[in-house]
Design a protein around this motif. Structure first.
Motif, PDB file in Angstrom:
ATOM      1  N   THR A   1       0.837  -1.206   0.000  1.00  0.00           N
ATOM      2  CA  THR A   1       0.000   0.000   0.000  1.00  0.00           C
ATOM      3  C   THR A   1       0.869   1.252   0.000  1.00  0.00           C
ATOM      4  O   THR A   1       0.612   2.212  -0.738  1.00  0.00           O
ATOM      5  N   LEU A   2       1.922   1.260   0.818  1.00  0.00           N
ATOM      6  CA  LEU A   2       2.823   2.404   0.872  1.00  0.00           C
ATOM      7  C   LEU A   2       3.472   2.634  -0.491  1.00  0.00           C
ATOM      8  O   LEU A   2       3.536   3.780  -0.974  1.00  0.00           O
ATOM      9  N   MET A   3       3.955   1.570  -1.112  1.00  0.00           N
ATOM     10  CA  MET A   3       4.580   1.728  -2.420  1.00  0.00           C
ATOM     11  C   MET A   3       3.583   2.262  -3.444  1.00  0.00           C
ATOM     12  O   MET A   3       3.899   3.154  -4.235  1.00  0.00           O
ATOM     13  N   HIS A   4       2.360   1.739  -3.427  1.00  0.00           N
ATOM     14  CA  HIS A   4       1.341   2.192  -4.384  1.00  0.00           C
ATOM     15  C   HIS A   4       0.994   3.659  -4.163  1.00  0.00           C
ATOM     16  O   HIS A   4       0.762   4.402  -5.131  1.00  0.00           O
ATOM     17  N   CYS A   5       0.980   4.097  -2.919  1.00  0.00           N
ATOM     18  CA  CYS A   5       0.706   5.512  -2.633  1.00  0.00           C
ATOM     19  C   CYS A   5       1.873   6.387  -3.087  1.00  0.00           C
ATOM     20  O   CYS A   5       1.670   7.453  -3.687  1.00  0.00           O
ATOM     21  N   LEU A   6       3.112   5.947  -2.817  1.00  0.00           N
ATOM     22  CA  LEU A   6       4.275   6.713  -3.243  1.00  0.00           C
ATOM     23  C   LEU A   6       4.338   6.841  -4.761  1.00  0.00           C
ATOM     24  O   LEU A   6       4.775   7.871  -5.290  1.00  0.00           O
ATOM     25  N   ALA A   7       3.885   5.801  -5.466  1.00  0.00           N
ATOM     26  CA  ALA A   7       3.966   5.780  -6.926  1.00  0.00           C
ATOM     27  C   ALA A   7       2.756   6.414  -7.597  1.00  0.00           C
ATOM     28  O   ALA A   7       2.691   6.459  -8.834  1.00  0.00           O
ATOM     29  N   GLY A   8       1.797   6.895  -6.814  1.00  0.00           N
ATOM     30  CA  GLY A   8       0.615   7.493  -7.412  1.00  0.00           C
ATOM     31  C   GLY A   8      -0.354   6.489  -7.990  1.00  0.00           C
ATOM     32  O   GLY A   8      -1.245   6.844  -8.771  1.00  0.00           O
ATOM     33  N   LEU A   9      -0.209   5.217  -7.594  1.00  0.00           N
ATOM     34  CA  LEU A   9      -1.139   4.186  -8.057  1.00  0.00           C
ATOM     35  C   LEU A   9      -2.361   4.098  -7.158  1.00  0.00           C
ATOM     36  O   LEU A   9      -3.374   3.507  -7.529  1.00  0.00           O
TER      37      LEU A   9
ATOM     38  N   ALA B   1      -2.686  14.405 -15.107  1.00  0.00           N
ATOM     39  CA  ALA B   1      -1.396  14.752 -14.512  1.00  0.00           C
ATOM     40  C   ALA B   1      -0.731  13.533 -13.881  1.00  0.00           C
ATOM     41  O   ALA B   1       0.495  13.368 -13.964  1.00  0.00           O
ATOM     42  N   LEU B   2      -1.536  12.666 -13.269  1.00  0.00           N
ATOM     43  CA  LEU B   2      -0.992  11.429 -12.699  1.00  0.00           C
ATOM     44  C   LEU B   2      -0.421  10.534 -13.790  1.00  0.00           C
ATOM     45  O   LEU B   2       0.647   9.931 -13.627  1.00  0.00           O
ATOM     46  N   THR B   3      -1.127  10.433 -14.903  1.00  0.00           N
ATOM     47  CA  THR B   3      -0.648   9.624 -16.022  1.00  0.00           C
ATOM     48  C   THR B   3       0.687  10.142 -16.529  1.00  0.00           C
ATOM     49  O   THR B   3       1.617   9.370 -16.785  1.00  0.00           O
ATOM     50  N   ARG B   4       0.798  11.470 -16.663  1.00  0.00           N
ATOM     51  CA  ARG B   4       2.062  12.071 -17.114  1.00  0.00           C
ATOM     52  C   ARG B   4       3.183  11.801 -16.117  1.00  0.00           C
ATOM     53  O   ARG B   4       4.313  11.494 -16.499  1.00  0.00           O
ATOM     54  N   LEU B   5       2.862  11.929 -14.831  1.00  0.00           N
ATOM     55  CA  LEU B   5       3.867  11.693 -13.792  1.00  0.00           C
ATOM     56  C   LEU B   5       4.389  10.264 -13.868  1.00  0.00           C
ATOM     57  O   LEU B   5       5.614  10.030 -13.866  1.00  0.00           O
ATOM     58  N   ARG B   6       3.470   9.304 -13.936  1.00  0.00           N
ATOM     59  CA  ARG B   6       3.881   7.898 -13.974  1.00  0.00           C
ATOM     60  C   ARG B   6       4.637   7.589 -15.265  1.00  0.00           C
ATOM     61  O   ARG B   6       5.561   6.771 -15.263  1.00  0.00           O
ATOM     62  N   ARG B   7       4.276   8.250 -16.346  1.00  0.00           N
ATOM     63  CA  ARG B   7       4.933   8.000 -17.636  1.00  0.00           C
ATOM     64  C   ARG B   7       6.327   8.605 -17.694  1.00  0.00           C
ATOM     65  O   ARG B   7       7.262   7.993 -18.209  1.00  0.00           O
TER      66      ARG B   7
ATOM     67  N   PRO C   1       7.478   1.964 -23.284  1.00  0.00           N
ATOM     68  CA  PRO C   1       7.086   3.197 -22.588  1.00  0.00           C
ATOM     69  C   PRO C   1       7.529   4.463 -23.327  1.00  0.00           C
ATOM     70  O   PRO C   1       6.804   5.465 -23.348  1.00  0.00           O
ATOM     71  N   LEU C   2       8.720   4.409 -23.935  1.00  0.00           N
ATOM     72  CA  LEU C   2       9.192   5.563 -24.703  1.00  0.00           C
ATOM     73  C   LEU C   2       8.330   5.779 -25.940  1.00  0.00           C
ATOM     74  O   LEU C   2       7.989   6.916 -26.293  1.00  0.00           O
ATOM     75  N   ASP C   3       7.959   4.678 -26.612  1.00  0.00           N
ATOM     76  CA  ASP C   3       7.109   4.790 -27.801  1.00  0.00           C
ATOM     77  C   ASP C   3       5.763   5.407 -27.440  1.00  0.00           C
ATOM     78  O   ASP C   3       5.252   6.273 -28.162  1.00  0.00           O
ATOM     79  N   ILE C   4       5.186   4.970 -26.330  1.00  0.00           N
ATOM     80  CA  ILE C   4       3.890   5.500 -25.899  1.00  0.00           C
ATOM     81  C   ILE C   4       3.994   6.995 -25.604  1.00  0.00           C
ATOM     82  O   ILE C   4       3.092   7.780 -25.906  1.00  0.00           O
ATOM     83  N   ALA C   5       5.137   7.395 -25.024  1.00  0.00           N
ATOM     84  CA  ALA C   5       5.339   8.808 -24.679  1.00  0.00           C
ATOM     85  C   ALA C   5       5.805   9.645 -25.870  1.00  0.00           C
ATOM     86  O   ALA C   5       5.946  10.863 -25.753  1.00  0.00           O
ATOM     87  N   GLY C   6       6.066   8.987 -27.004  1.00  0.00           N
ATOM     88  CA  GLY C   6       6.546   9.712 -28.175  1.00  0.00           C
ATOM     89  C   GLY C   6       7.979  10.190 -28.019  1.00  0.00           C
ATOM     90  O   GLY C   6       8.377  11.212 -28.587  1.00  0.00           O
ATOM     91  N   ARG C   7       8.773   9.428 -27.252  1.00  0.00           N
ATOM     92  CA  ARG C   7      10.167   9.812 -27.002  1.00  0.00           C
ATOM     93  C   ARG C   7      11.122   8.803 -27.626  1.00  0.00           C
ATOM     94  O   ARG C   7      10.777   7.640 -27.835  1.00  0.00           O
ATOM     95  N   LYS C   8      12.330   9.264 -27.918  1.00  0.00           N
ATOM     96  CA  LYS C   8      13.382   8.401 -28.441  1.00  0.00           C
ATOM     97  C   LYS C   8      14.354   8.065 -27.314  1.00  0.00           C
ATOM     98  O   LYS C   8      14.615   8.893 -26.441  1.00  0.00           O
ATOM     99  N   ALA C   9      14.891   6.870 -27.375  1.00  0.00           N
ATOM    100  CA  ALA C   9      15.913   6.490 -26.396  1.00  0.00           C
ATOM    101  C   ALA C   9      17.221   7.191 -26.729  1.00  0.00           C
ATOM    102  O   ALA C   9      17.598   7.283 -27.900  1.00  0.00           O
ATOM    103  N   ASP C  10      17.898   7.683 -25.702  1.00  0.00           N
ATOM    104  CA  ASP C  10      19.240   8.211 -25.894  1.00  0.00           C
ATOM    105  C   ASP C  10      20.158   7.039 -26.264  1.00  0.00           C
ATOM    106  O   ASP C  10      20.268   6.069 -25.505  1.00  0.00           O
TER     107      ASP C  10
END
Length: 251
Positions: A54-62, A84-90, A115-124
């Motif tokens: 429960t603590l981990m889920h709260c810390l992670a915004g889940l 905003a929560l979705t953006r934070l977790r992403r 996760p990078l593809d979903i966010a529209g980001r490229k890997a360094d």
């Protein structure tokens, strides 16, 4: 911003979590305050029902908190809306779960990049090479999950969590489905990602050996934070777990 918030990758301030109402209500967390240092490997331990997941889920915004506040970096998680929560977790959080959660139709490389593809980001490119080398998967990138061992699948999941360079990675029993050798490989990777690359990891585990890989172990019992150890050994962790009932009485 306070010095504490600048130094913390995540923190809970007097967090309470109650499920249900009235006589049917169950208090999962009781006034927990915890600061997770940047570039540190923190393990959360406690008996079943102690509130560690429960603590981990709260810390992670889940999961939401009933009272108190949660921060990831300088972002106040409590009170954020769904988008905003979705953006934070992403963008700021990585996750590693006991069940791996890989998509069976994708190759290891595609799962890592997802996760990078979903966010529209490229890997360094340089960081990508570093992550793949760290998890030792260069010769397995074209394999699908069914063609990989459990330990290899979990290393794919670890690489997926790390590749976006999140502020903090939350790992929920990451070795729970692995044999001891594969578990040691995954835990070694997590520890190396902290020591060599400055990653921040928070891991829930019931295993004293797994906890001994962490820099710090915090112990929950009956929803309260009752003890902690720095630079723990498996024996230290096991001894503390044996005496948690005494610690609860003293808290």
């Amino acid at each position: 911003m306070t010095a504490q918030s600048q130094a913390a990758a995540a923190r809970a301030d007097d967090v309470w979590k109650v499920y249900g109402t009235g006589e049917a209500g169950v208090t999962a967390l009781r006034g927990v305050s915890l600061s997770v240092g940047r570039g540190r490997f923190t393990a959360i331990m406690g008996p079943s029902g102690s509130g560690k997941s429960t603590l981990m889920h709260c810390l992670a915004g889940l999961d939401t908190v009933t009272r108190g506040e949660v921060f990831v970096g300088d972002t106040r998680v409590s009170g954020l809306g769904d988008k905003a929560l979705t953006r934070l977790r992403r963008d700021k959080i990585g996750f590693i779960f006991q069940q791996f959660n890989l998509l069976p139709t994708l190759t290891a490389e595609e799962n890592i990049r997802l996760p990078l593809d979903i966010a529209g980001r490229k890997a360094d490119p340089q960081w990508w090479d570093t992550v793949i080398a760290t998890v030792g998967l260069a010769d397995r990138l074209r394999h699908r999950p069914a063609q990989l061992s459990g330990g290899q699948q979990q290393r794919v999941a670890c690489a997926r969590a790390l590749v976006g360079r999140p502020e903090v990675i939350f790992a929920d029993e990451p070795t729970g489905n692995l044999d001891s050798r594969s578990g040691a490989e995954v835990l070694g990777f997590l520890r190396d990602s902290v020591r060599a690359h400055g990653q921040t990891i928070v891991m829930v585990t019931h295993d004293p050996v797994a906890a001994s890989y962490a820099d710090r172990v915090v112990f929950l019992a009956d929803g309260a934070l009752v003890s902690e150890l720095d630079d723990p050994t498996a024996e230290d962790v096991l001894d503390t777990m044996k005496h948690l009932d005494v610690l609860v009485g003293a808290a």
